[in-house]
Design a protein around this motif. Structure first.
Motif, PDB file in Angstrom:
ATOM      1  N   TYR A 155      36.682  10.440  -4.394  1.00 37.00           N
ATOM      2  CA  TYR A 155      35.649   9.413  -4.577  1.00 37.00           C
ATOM      3  C   TYR A 155      34.314   9.947  -5.104  1.00 37.00           C
ATOM      4  O   TYR A 155      33.406   9.162  -5.381  1.00 37.00           O
ATOM      5  CB  TYR A 155      35.421   8.658  -3.260  1.00 37.00           C
ATOM      6  CG  TYR A 155      36.682   7.978  -2.765  1.00 37.00           C
ATOM      7  CD1 TYR A 155      37.284   6.965  -3.513  1.00 37.00           C
ATOM      8  CD2 TYR A 155      37.278   8.358  -1.573  1.00 37.00           C
ATOM      9  CE1 TYR A 155      38.452   6.354  -3.076  1.00 37.00           C
ATOM     10  CE2 TYR A 155      38.442   7.757  -1.123  1.00 37.00           C
ATOM     11  CZ  TYR A 155      39.021   6.763  -1.873  1.00 37.00           C
ATOM     12  OH  TYR A 155      40.175   6.155  -1.445  1.00 37.00           O
TER      13      TYR A 155
ATOM     14  N   HIS B 236      45.310  -3.636   0.307  1.00 36.16           N
ATOM     15  CA  HIS B 236      46.751  -3.455   0.244  1.00 36.16           C
ATOM     16  C   HIS B 236      47.543  -4.294   1.251  1.00 36.16           C
ATOM     17  O   HIS B 236      48.754  -4.379   1.158  1.00 36.16           O
ATOM     18  CB  HIS B 236      47.070  -1.966   0.417  1.00 36.16           C
ATOM     19  CG  HIS B 236      46.205  -1.090  -0.447  1.00 36.16           C
ATOM     20  ND1 HIS B 236      46.213  -1.183  -1.821  1.00 36.16           N
ATOM     21  CD2 HIS B 236      45.261  -0.152  -0.131  1.00 36.16           C
ATOM     22  CE1 HIS B 236      45.320  -0.322  -2.323  1.00 36.16           C
ATOM     23  NE2 HIS B 236      44.736   0.316  -1.317  1.00 36.16           N
TER      24      HIS B 236
ATOM     25  N   MET C 235      37.197   2.571  -7.015  1.00 39.00           N
ATOM     26  CA  MET C 235      36.726   3.796  -7.665  1.00 39.00           C
ATOM     27  C   MET C 235      37.900   4.591  -8.202  1.00 39.00           C
ATOM     28  O   MET C 235      37.854   5.118  -9.314  1.00 39.00           O
ATOM     29  CB  MET C 235      35.927   4.629  -6.667  1.00 39.00           C
ATOM     30  CG  MET C 235      34.711   3.878  -6.163  1.00 39.00           C
ATOM     31  SD  MET C 235      33.709   4.875  -5.096  1.00 39.00           S
ATOM     32  CE  MET C 235      32.977   5.965  -6.299  1.00 39.00           C
TER      33      MET C 235
ATOM     34  N   ILE D 233      44.201   3.126  -8.215  1.00 40.15           N
ATOM     35  CA  ILE D 233      45.117   2.936  -7.078  1.00 40.15           C
ATOM     36  C   ILE D 233      46.582   3.024  -7.516  1.00 40.15           C
ATOM     37  O   ILE D 233      47.453   3.344  -6.701  1.00 40.15           O
ATOM     38  CB  ILE D 233      44.849   1.593  -6.339  1.00 40.15           C
ATOM     39  CG1 ILE D 233      44.876   0.397  -7.286  1.00 40.15           C
ATOM     40  CG2 ILE D 233      43.518   1.662  -5.584  1.00 40.15           C
ATOM     41  CD1 ILE D 233      44.740  -0.960  -6.579  1.00 40.15           C
TER      42      ILE D 233
ATOM     43  N   ARG E 153      48.137   6.580  -7.202  1.00 43.12           N
ATOM     44  CA  ARG E 153      48.076   7.208  -5.886  1.00 43.12           C
ATOM     45  C   ARG E 153      49.325   6.888  -5.050  1.00 43.12           C
ATOM     46  O   ARG E 153      50.368   6.564  -5.608  1.00 43.12           O
ATOM     47  CB  ARG E 153      46.772   6.786  -5.204  1.00 43.12           C
ATOM     48  CG  ARG E 153      45.540   7.258  -6.019  1.00 43.12           C
ATOM     49  CD  ARG E 153      44.250   6.910  -5.336  1.00 43.12           C
ATOM     50  NE  ARG E 153      44.142   7.572  -4.030  1.00 43.12           N
ATOM     51  CZ  ARG E 153      43.249   7.232  -3.101  1.00 43.12           C
ATOM     52  NH1 ARG E 153      42.401   6.234  -3.334  1.00 43.12           N
ATOM     53  NH2 ARG E 153      43.224   7.878  -1.960  1.00 43.12           N
TER      54      ARG E 153
ATOM     55  N   ARG F  36      49.358   2.107  -1.996  1.00 42.60           N
ATOM     56  CA  ARG F  36      48.144   1.633  -2.674  1.00 42.60           C
ATOM     57  C   ARG F  36      48.455   0.900  -3.975  1.00 42.60           C
ATOM     58  O   ARG F  36      47.556   0.387  -4.639  1.00 42.60           O
ATOM     59  CB  ARG F  36      47.209   2.802  -2.989  1.00 42.60           C
ATOM     60  CG  ARG F  36      46.660   3.488  -1.769  1.00 42.60           C
ATOM     61  CD  ARG F  36      45.635   4.551  -2.153  1.00 42.60           C
ATOM     62  NE  ARG F  36      45.543   5.561  -1.120  1.00 42.60           N
ATOM     63  CZ  ARG F  36      44.755   5.473  -0.038  1.00 42.60           C
ATOM     64  NH1 ARG F  36      43.973   4.430   0.133  1.00 42.60           N
ATOM     65  NH2 ARG F  36      44.736   6.440   0.859  1.00 42.60           N
TER      66      ARG F  36
HETATM   67  C1  DQA Z   1      39.550   2.258  -2.817  1.00 39.95           C
HETATM   68  C2  DQA Z   1      41.056   2.513  -2.874  1.00 39.95           C
HETATM   69  C3  DQA Z   1      41.726   2.157  -1.548  1.00 39.95           C
HETATM   70  O1  DQA Z   1      43.116   2.409  -1.617  1.00 39.95           O
HETATM   71  C4  DQA Z   1      41.138   2.982  -0.426  1.00 39.95           C
HETATM   72  O2  DQA Z   1      41.700   2.587   0.809  1.00 39.95           O
HETATM   73  C5  DQA Z   1      39.661   2.950  -0.383  1.00 39.95           C
HETATM   74  C6  DQA Z   1      38.910   2.981  -1.634  1.00 39.95           C
HETATM   75  C7  DQA Z   1      38.828   2.733  -4.093  1.00 39.95           C
HETATM   76  O3  DQA Z   1      37.684   2.340  -4.297  1.00 39.95           O
HETATM   77  O4  DQA Z   1      39.387   3.520  -4.864  1.00 39.95           O
HETATM   78  O5  DQA Z   1      39.061   2.988   0.686  1.00 39.95           O
HETATM   79  O6  DQA Z   1      39.331   0.870  -2.695  1.00 39.95           O
END
Ligand code: DQA
Length: 145
Positions: free
Chosen positions: A22, A79, A100, A103, A106, A110
């Protein structure tokens, strides 16, 4: 034009949390960038973050009065939180979802966004810029009426 920016669980720890995924920027810094962009785009942005599903639902409902759209990062609730999905559908405002990280690159859990299906659009994978791109898209959608 007034937009609410809503962030879900663990996003209060941005800048400290899993920085390899992140990055270094804090939520306050992202919010400052959104405030600057909003000024350029001629809209007002207000912010809310919570680690609690019910509080996020209440915040989405509260947007029914006084707001033209919602920019949301539901974080892990993306999710599996059907109640947040239903809240987004219920308010009948344009909502743009941002992530960010990408997903879809990953872990398999997700790859599904139960909330994205009721949003007007989704931006994922651009780090903090996902928020800025999402705001631009949302302002365009609202402008189209
Ligand atoms: C997220 C992606 C989600 O899977 C994760 O649980 C997050 C951040 C992102 O901004 O990439 O907390 O929403």
């Amino acid at each position: 034009m007034r937009i609410k920016v809503i962030n879900g669980p663990n996003l209060n720890l941005l800048g400290k949390r899993e920085r390899d995924i992140y990055g270094e920027m804090t939520l306050a810094e992202i919010e400052q960038q959104l405030t600057n962009l909003a000024r350029e785009l001629g809209c007002q942005v207000d912010f809310f973050q919570s680690n609690h599903e019910g509080e996020l639902i209440d915040a989405i409902h509260a947007c029914r009065s006084g707001y033209d759209g919602i920019l949301i990062n539901p974080a892990a609730f993306t999710h599996y939180a059907y109640a947040i999905r239903d809240a987004i559908a219920a308010v009948e405002l344009p909502v743009v979802e941002v992530h960010m990280s990408n997903i879809y690159q990953r872990e398999p859990f997700r790859h599904e966004s139960v909330t994205g299906a009721v949003c007007r659009g989704q931006v994922a994978g651009f780090g903090p810029n996902s928020y800025l791109l999402g705001l631009q898209g949302l302002v365009e959608i609202i402008g189209q009426g």
